[in-house]
Design an enzyme around this catalytic site. Structure first.
Site, PDB file in Angstrom:
ATOM      1  N   SER A 220      11.549  22.614   2.151  1.00 63.25           N
ATOM      2  CA  SER A 220      11.464  21.295   2.777  1.00 63.25           C
ATOM      3  C   SER A 220      10.193  21.178   3.617  1.00 63.25           C
ATOM      4  CB  SER A 220      12.740  21.065   3.595  1.00 63.25           C
ATOM      5  OG  SER A 220      12.924  19.709   3.816  1.00 63.25           O
ATOM      6  N   LYS A 224       6.233  22.219   2.473  1.00 61.87           N
ATOM      7  CA  LYS A 224       4.941  21.526   2.619  1.00 61.87           C
ATOM      8  C   LYS A 224       3.950  22.470   3.295  1.00 61.87           C
ATOM      9  CE  LYS A 224       7.667  17.509   4.266  1.00 61.87           C
ATOM     10  NZ  LYS A 224       8.318  16.897   3.181  1.00 61.87           N
ATOM     11  N   TRP A 311      15.556  12.074  -2.077  1.00 64.74           N
ATOM     12  CA  TRP A 311      14.608  11.831  -0.975  1.00 64.74           C
ATOM     13  C   TRP A 311      13.286  12.568  -1.248  1.00 64.74           C
ATOM     14  CZ3 TRP A 311      14.096   8.217   2.350  1.00 64.74           C
ATOM     15  CH2 TRP A 311      13.510   8.386   3.603  1.00 64.74           C
ATOM     16  N   HIS A 362      19.691  19.342  -1.436  1.00 60.74           N
ATOM     17  CA  HIS A 362      18.476  19.799  -0.753  1.00 60.74           C
ATOM     18  C   HIS A 362      18.796  21.092   0.002  1.00 60.74           C
ATOM     19  CE1 HIS A 362      14.647  19.000   1.285  1.00 60.74           C
ATOM     20  NE2 HIS A 362      15.228  19.225   2.452  1.00 60.74           N
TER      21      HIS A 362
HETATM   22  C1  GTR Z   1      13.457  15.366   6.201  1.00 58.64           C
HETATM   23  C2  GTR Z   1      12.084  14.927   5.899  1.00 58.64           C
HETATM   24  C3  GTR Z   1      11.608  15.655   4.720  1.00 58.64           C
HETATM   25  C4  GTR Z   1      11.855  17.144   4.834  1.00 58.64           C
HETATM   26  C5  GTR Z   1      13.119  17.499   5.583  1.00 58.64           C
HETATM   27  C6  GTR Z   1      13.226  18.883   6.191  1.00 58.64           C
HETATM   28  O1  GTR Z   1      14.079  14.621   7.147  1.00 58.64           O
HETATM   29  O2  GTR Z   1      12.101  13.561   5.731  1.00 58.64           O
HETATM   30  O3  GTR Z   1      10.264  15.362   4.467  1.00 58.64           O
HETATM   31  O4  GTR Z   1      10.765  17.763   5.371  1.00 58.64           O
HETATM   32  O5  GTR Z   1      13.364  16.674   6.619  1.00 58.64           O
HETATM   33  O6  GTR Z   1      12.267  19.565   6.449  1.00 58.64           O
HETATM   34  O7  GTR Z   1      14.334  19.280   6.466  1.00 58.64           O
END
Ligand code: GTR
Length: 382
Positions: A220, A224, A311, A362
Site C-alpha cells: 500500500s 509506493k 481503490w 487489500h
Molecule cells: C489508503 C490510501 C492508499 C493506500 C492506503 C494505505 O487510504 O488512499 O493510497 O496508501 O491508504 O497505505 O493503507
C-alpha cells in the site's frame, strides 16, 4: 498523436479502456529524444525521467548517505526462532544540520545458509516484531522466508519520518530540511525510501548478507515508497509493489478508484507540494506511473494487486506493467510476459516484470510472499 505519446500494443486484449490510453513514451526523455540503445536510455532518458518524478511527485532528497551516518548491532541472538535464525537488532543513527535520529531495523539471517543470503527488506507500518507476529500476520511471515533460505530485515517507516500530516517536524526531513520548504521538497514516501537506503548501507557491511541480492518490498503506501526507493537506489536488484495503487504502480491517467485529488487531499505530506497541481488534471502530468516502473529496469520487478482492491485499481497496475515493458525490451529482457490480465491467483513469473492478482482484499498475505519468493528463486537460485 504527439511523438512522445504512445498507445498500448495493438495486441492488447485487456477488456478495458486503458488499452487505448495515450501515455508518455517510457523510452523518451523530457527533451523528446527517444532512446534506441540501453546506454542512451541510462545516460539520458533515465536521469531526465527520475528528475521529473523528483520535482513533480515525490520530492528532491537533500542528502544521500549523510556524513554523520553510523550503524551498529545492538543485540544479537544466534538462536532466534528455535535456532532457525540469527537475529540482529540494528541501530542506525543519522545526524544532519538540525539534529539527529535513530532507526532500529530487525534483521533475521537463516542459520542454514551456506553462503551470504539474499534478503527481503520490508517497509513496515509498525515496529518489527518477528517473535510475536510472524505466524499471526501475513505482513512479515519470517518463518516462511527463513525456511526458504532468505534473510529478511524490517523497519518501521514512522521511525524515519512520522506517518502523519504534522510528522514533518519529527523526522529525517526536518533534520536535513530548510525552512520555508520549497515546493519540490521531499515528501514522507521519499524519506521512507531514504531510510531503506541507509539500511542497505548497513547490509553492504554485513558478511552474512549478499548485498547484490536485496529486494525492497512494501504494501500500500509502503508499496509506493518501495517503488520510489528502487527508482532512486539501483543497489536494490528486486523491487516489489504490493497493492500500491494510486501514485504507486497504477497509472494516473484513466485510473479508477483513488485519484490524485483524493491522495493529495488526504495524504499531502507523502509527496512534494508540486504534486497537488495535477489534482483533477492528470493529463498535465509530464510522466505517468509506468515510467516509474521503467526506472526499475533492467532489474527484477514484481507488481501485485487484489481482486477486491478497487481503490488501488489492479487493472491499471497491470496495464502499467505492460506499458513499462518496452524499457525492459530495450535491454533485451522480457518485461511482463502477457498483455492480458491473468485470472486471479495465477502469477505471471516468466518475464523480468512479474504480476499476480490475488483473490481477496487489500492486504499483504502469505500467498503474496510465496509468489515473491518463487520469482526470487527463479532468478537467484536457477
Ligand atoms: C489508503 C490510501 C492508499 C493506500 C492506503 C494505505 O487510504 O488512499 O493510497 O496508501 O491508504 O497505505 O493503507
Amino acid at each position: 498523436m504527439q511523438p512522445h505519446l504512445i498507445s498500448s500494443f495493438a495486441t492488447c486484449l485487456l477488456a478495458s479502456s486503458l488499452c487505448a490510453l495515450e501515455l508518455p513514451n517510457p523510452l523518451a526523455g523530457a527533451d523528446g529524444q527517444v532512446a534506441t540503445t540501453p546506454d542512451a536510455w541510462q545516460k539520458s532518458v533515465r536521469p531526465q525521467t527520475l528528475q521529473i518524478f523528483r520535482e513533480q511527485v515525490y520530492g528532491v532528497r537533500p542528502v544521500a548517505k549523510p556524513a554523520g551516518f553510523q550503524a551498529k548491532v545492538l543485540r544479537e541472538d544466534p538462536q532466534a526462532l528455535e535456532g532457525l535464525a540469527t537475529l540482529k537488532e540494528i541501530e542506525i543513527t543519522f545526524t544532519g544540520p538540525n539534529g539527529s535520529a535513530k532507526i532500529h531495523p530487525v534483521l533475521l539471517i537463516p542459520n542454514a545458509a551456506k553462503a551470504p543470503a539474499a534478503t527481503f527488506l520490508l517497509f513496515g507500518f509498525v515496529k518489527p516484531d518477528p517473535l510475536e507476529k510472524s505466524n499471526i500476520s501475513g505482513g512479515w511471515p519470517v518463518r516462511e522466508i527463513l525456511t526458504r533460505g532468505y534473510a529478511t530485515v524490517a523497519f518501521c517507516v514512522s521511525e524515519v519520518d512520522p506517518d502523519r500530516a504534522d510528522g514533518f517536524a519529527g523526522g529525517v526531513r526536518a533534520i536535513f530540511g530548510n525552512s520555508p520548504r520549497p515546493a519540490n521538497a521531499w515528501g514522507a514516501l521519499s524519506a521512507w525510501g531514504w531510510g531503506a537506503s541507509r539500511i542497505m548501507d548497513y547490509l553492504e557491511t554485513d558478511p552474512a548478507i549478499n548485498a547484490k541480492r536485496v529486494a525492497v518490498i512494501g504494501h500500500s503506501r509502503c508499496g509506493k515508497a518501495a517503488l520510489w526507493c528502487g527508482a532512486e537506489d539501483t543497489r536494490f536488484t528486486y523491487v516489489i509493489s504490493n497493492n500500491s495503487g494510486c501514485s504507486g504502480a497504477a497509472l494516473a491517467r484513466g485510473k479508477m478508484g483513488e485519484k490524485i485529488s483524493d491522495i493529495t487531499s488526504h495524504f499531502p505530506y507523502w509527496f512534494c507540494e508540486n504534486y497537488r497541481q495535477f489534482s483533477n488534471h492528470e493529463e498535465r502530468l509530464p510522466i505517468d506511473q509506468h515510467q516509474l516502473l521503467g526506472l526499475i529496469a533492467p532489474r527484477l520487478l514484481y507488481v501485485a494487486s487484489a481482486t477486491q482492491d478497487d481503490w488501488a485499481d489492479g487493472k491499471s497496475e497491470f496495464e502499467s506493467c505492460v506499458r513499462a515493458s518496452p524499457v525492459y525490451a530495450l535491454f533485451g529482457k522480457p518485461g511482463i510476459e502477457a498483455t492480458s490480465l491473468p485470472p486471479p491467483d495465477q502469477a505471471l513469473l516468466g518475464g523480468t516484470i512479474a504480476y499476480h492478482m490475488r483473490s481477496g482484499k487489500h492486504d499483504l498475505a502469505v500467498s503474496d510472499w510465496q509468489h515473491y519468493m518463487d520469482f526470487a528463486d527463479k532468478h537467484w537460485k536457477p
